[in-house]
Design an enzyme around this catalytic site. Structure first.
Site, PDB file in Angstrom:
ATOM      1  CB  ALA A  69      -3.808  -4.421   2.230  1.00 29.86           C
ATOM      2  N   GLY A 114      -1.613  -0.135   0.332  1.00 28.70           N
ATOM      3  CA  GLY A 114      -2.700  -0.245  -0.635  1.00 28.70           C
ATOM      4  C   GLY A 114      -3.411   1.074  -0.890  1.00 28.70           C
ATOM      5  CD  GLU A 117       0.048  -1.181  -3.440  1.00 19.75           C
ATOM      6  OE1 GLU A 117      -0.667  -1.521  -2.481  1.00 19.75           O
ATOM      7  OE2 GLU A 117       0.840  -1.961  -3.991  1.00 19.75           O
ATOM      8  CD  GLU A 137       3.080  -1.927   0.919  1.00 22.22           C
ATOM      9  OE1 GLU A 137       4.020  -1.103   0.961  1.00 22.22           O
ATOM     10  OE2 GLU A 137       2.027  -1.725   0.295  1.00 22.22           O
TER      11      GLU A 137
HETATM   12  N1  CAA Z   1      -5.265  -2.619   8.470  1.00 18.82           N
HETATM   13  C1  CAA Z   1      -6.124  -2.891   9.474  1.00 18.82           C
HETATM   14  N2  CAA Z   1      -6.432  -2.009  10.442  1.00 18.82           N
HETATM   15  C2  CAA Z   1      -5.822  -0.802  10.401  1.00 18.82           C
HETATM   16  C3  CAA Z   1      -4.917  -0.467   9.387  1.00 18.82           C
HETATM   17  C4  CAA Z   1      -4.646  -1.422   8.375  1.00 18.82           C
HETATM   18  N3  CAA Z   1      -3.843  -1.179   7.340  1.00 18.82           N
HETATM   19  N4  CAA Z   1      -4.467   0.792   9.613  1.00 18.82           N
HETATM   20  C5  CAA Z   1      -5.095   1.200  10.732  1.00 18.82           C
HETATM   21  N5  CAA Z   1      -5.916   0.253  11.200  1.00 18.82           N
HETATM   22  C6  CAA Z   1      -6.770   0.304  12.386  1.00 18.82           C
HETATM   23  C7  CAA Z   1      -5.942   0.188  13.662  1.00 18.82           C
HETATM   24  O1  CAA Z   1      -5.656  -1.166  13.951  1.00 18.82           O
HETATM   25  C8  CAA Z   1      -6.871   0.818  14.661  1.00 18.82           C
HETATM   26  O2  CAA Z   1      -7.865  -0.095  14.996  1.00 18.82           O
HETATM   27  P1  CAA Z   1      -8.330  -0.262  16.559  1.00 18.82           P
HETATM   28  O3  CAA Z   1      -8.916   1.084  16.913  1.00 18.82           O
HETATM   29  O4  CAA Z   1      -9.350  -1.363  16.502  1.00 18.82           O
HETATM   30  O5  CAA Z   1      -7.107  -0.580  17.333  1.00 18.82           O
HETATM   31  C9  CAA Z   1      -7.538   1.941  13.871  1.00 18.82           C
HETATM   32  O6  CAA Z   1      -7.372   1.588  12.485  1.00 18.82           O
HETATM   33  C10 CAA Z   1      -6.896   3.287  14.085  1.00 18.82           C
HETATM   34  O7  CAA Z   1      -5.521   3.177  13.826  1.00 18.82           O
HETATM   35  P2  CAA Z   1      -4.366   3.598  14.872  1.00 18.82           P
HETATM   36  O8  CAA Z   1      -4.870   3.519  16.260  1.00 18.82           O
HETATM   37  O9  CAA Z   1      -3.148   2.809  14.546  1.00 18.82           O
HETATM   38  O10 CAA Z   1      -4.172   5.131  14.470  1.00 18.82           O
HETATM   39  P3  CAA Z   1      -2.841   5.996  14.614  1.00 18.82           P
HETATM   40  O11 CAA Z   1      -3.242   7.391  14.345  1.00 18.82           O
HETATM   41  O12 CAA Z   1      -2.153   5.701  15.896  1.00 18.82           O
HETATM   42  O13 CAA Z   1      -1.880   5.489  13.431  1.00 18.82           O
HETATM   43  C11 CAA Z   1      -1.335   4.790  11.185  1.00 18.82           C
HETATM   44  C12 CAA Z   1      -2.270   5.640  12.089  1.00 18.82           C
HETATM   45  C13 CAA Z   1       0.083   5.365  11.244  1.00 18.82           C
HETATM   46  C14 CAA Z   1      -1.880   4.874   9.778  1.00 18.82           C
HETATM   47  C15 CAA Z   1      -1.332   3.348  11.716  1.00 18.82           C
HETATM   48  O14 CAA Z   1      -2.670   2.913  11.864  1.00 18.82           O
HETATM   49  C16 CAA Z   1      -0.640   2.392  10.776  1.00 18.82           C
HETATM   50  O15 CAA Z   1       0.572   2.330  10.763  1.00 18.82           O
HETATM   51  N6  CAA Z   1      -1.425   1.622   9.985  1.00 18.82           N
HETATM   52  C17 CAA Z   1      -0.869   0.656   9.061  1.00 18.82           C
HETATM   53  C18 CAA Z   1      -0.285   1.324   7.830  1.00 18.82           C
HETATM   54  C19 CAA Z   1       0.343   0.295   6.927  1.00 18.82           C
HETATM   55  O16 CAA Z   1       1.306  -0.347   7.282  1.00 18.82           O
HETATM   56  N7  CAA Z   1      -0.212   0.144   5.730  1.00 18.82           N
HETATM   57  C20 CAA Z   1       0.270  -0.816   4.740  1.00 18.82           C
HETATM   58  C21 CAA Z   1      -0.480  -2.099   4.888  1.00 18.82           C
HETATM   59  S1  CAA Z   1       0.223  -3.403   3.916  1.00 18.82           S
HETATM   60  C22 CAA Z   1      -0.440  -3.217   2.378  1.00 18.82           C
HETATM   61  O17 CAA Z   1      -1.126  -2.266   2.082  1.00 18.82           O
HETATM   62  C23 CAA Z   1      -0.094  -4.342   1.422  1.00 18.82           C
HETATM   63  C24 CAA Z   1      -0.532  -4.128   0.023  1.00 18.82           C
HETATM   64  O18 CAA Z   1       0.033  -3.349  -0.703  1.00 18.82           O
HETATM   65  C25 CAA Z   1      -1.542  -5.000  -0.547  1.00 18.82           C
END
Ligand code: CAA
Length: 264
Positions: A69, A114, A117, A137
């Site tokens: 998400a 998400g 999911e 999360e």
């Molecule tokens: N939401 C918003 N933006 C995201 C994102 C997310 N879940 N995941 C990645 N992005 C964005 C980053 O902010 C980045 O944007 P910018 O270039 O503008 O800075 C871009 O995508 C590229 O990402 P990274 O630079 O972080 O890429 P990376 O290769 O270094 O890392 C990753 C990849 C490990 C997936 C890392 O992006 C990450 O940890 N993302 C979040 C993963 C996460 O925690 N997901 C769970 C979300 S909570 C959820 O999903 C709740 C639910 O069940 C409803």
């Protein structure tokens, strides 16, 4: 259907749908607009006027299926807004389970939160060697909101699901395959998509009515006791005996020829 979406694309290839989450710069993160557009698209598909025999759900680009998400959007949400966001996301997971044809999640790269999911709401998951699953999360101070607390246990067992969810650790491809989260592994995204298309094609030789009903009964049974699930199975087993597909399938067997199913 209006196919002019901003954050998703939907196309039909050889009678199969290809639904792509299309926010590559944000690793296909699911914000409210993605979910609204997904709901619009999936609601129309539910009636299956396009006569689809299957669908693929995937993410744009090489790096991610869906990285979860949208954390940027969530960081500003109130409790009420977060509840609505979870409800909307869950609605889409349920819509996918209700579509009357199989959906294969094609996962390359990150399928976190998400993303995991959404993949779990498909009928089964194909993945590339680069796939990374997880429900991280708790690392963000929240919990899964699009069904992860319910579906992960059912797929990989409660104890492992809890260990994965509480630590927020990743599930890499070997483990994903071993625990049954992923059904088939491919080297490249291209090979995965054509492998999924091949599978859908194989499925499409069977009665679409029977495949759709098998999906419905299996998903319905997920939330029921064994006895309740068996009752639904017996009822639907009886009902399908009134169909043209059942007559055609059994008659073709007796006449030693290939059946031609119409889905009626
Ligand atoms: N939401 C918003 N933006 C995201 C994102 C997310 N879940 N995941 C990645 N992005 C964005 C980053 O902010 C980045 O944007 P910018 O270039 O503008 O800075 C871009 O995508 C590229 O990402 P990274 O630079 O972080 O890429 P990376 O290769 O270094 O890392 C990753 C990849 C490990 C997936 C890392 O992006 C990450 O940890 N993302 C979040 C993963 C996460 O925690 N997901 C769970 C979300 S909570 C959820 O999903 C709740 C639910 O069940 C409803």
């Amino acid at each position: 259907m209006n196919t002019k979406f901003e954050t998703i694309t939907f196309e039909v290839k050889d009678g199969f749908g290809v639904l792509t989450i299309n926010r590559e710069k944000s690793l296909n993160a699911l914000n409210s607009l993605v979910h609204i557009e997904l709901r619009d698209c999936l609601s129309v598909l539910k009636d299956n006027d396009l006569k689809l025999r299957g669908m693929i759900l995937t993410g744009a680009g090489e790096k991610a299926f869906i990285a979860g998400a949208d954390i940027v959007e969530m960081s500003e949400m109130t409790s009420d807004e977060a509840y609505d966001f979870a409800t909307l996301g869950q609605e889409n997971t349920l819509l996918m389970e209700e579509l009357p044809f199989p959906i294969i999640a094609c996962v390359n790269g990150f399928a976190l939160g998400g993303g995991c999911e959404m993949a779990m709401s498909c009928d089964f998951i194909y993945a590339t060697e680069s796939a990374v699953f997880g429900q991280p999360e708790v690392k963000l101070g929240l919990i899964p909101g699009f069904g992860g607390t319910q579906r992960l246990s059912k797929l990989i067992g409660r104890a492992r699901a809890k260990e994965v969810m509480y630590t927020g650790r990743n599930i890499l491809i070997d483990e994903a395959k071993e625990v049954g989260l992923v059904v088939k592994v491919f080297k490249t995204k291209e090979e995965m998509i054509s492998g999924a298309m091949e599978t859908l094609k194989k499925i499409s030789f069977n009665s679409p009515l029977a495949v759709g009903l098998a999906k419905h009964v299996m998903n319905a049974g997920n939330d029921l006791t064994n006895v309740e699930g068996l009752e639904i199975e017996a009822r639907q087993f009886g009902e399908i005996f009134g169909s043209e597909d059942m007559k055609e399938g059994t008659t073709a067997f007796v006449e030693k020829r290939k059946p031609v199913f119409t889905g009626k």
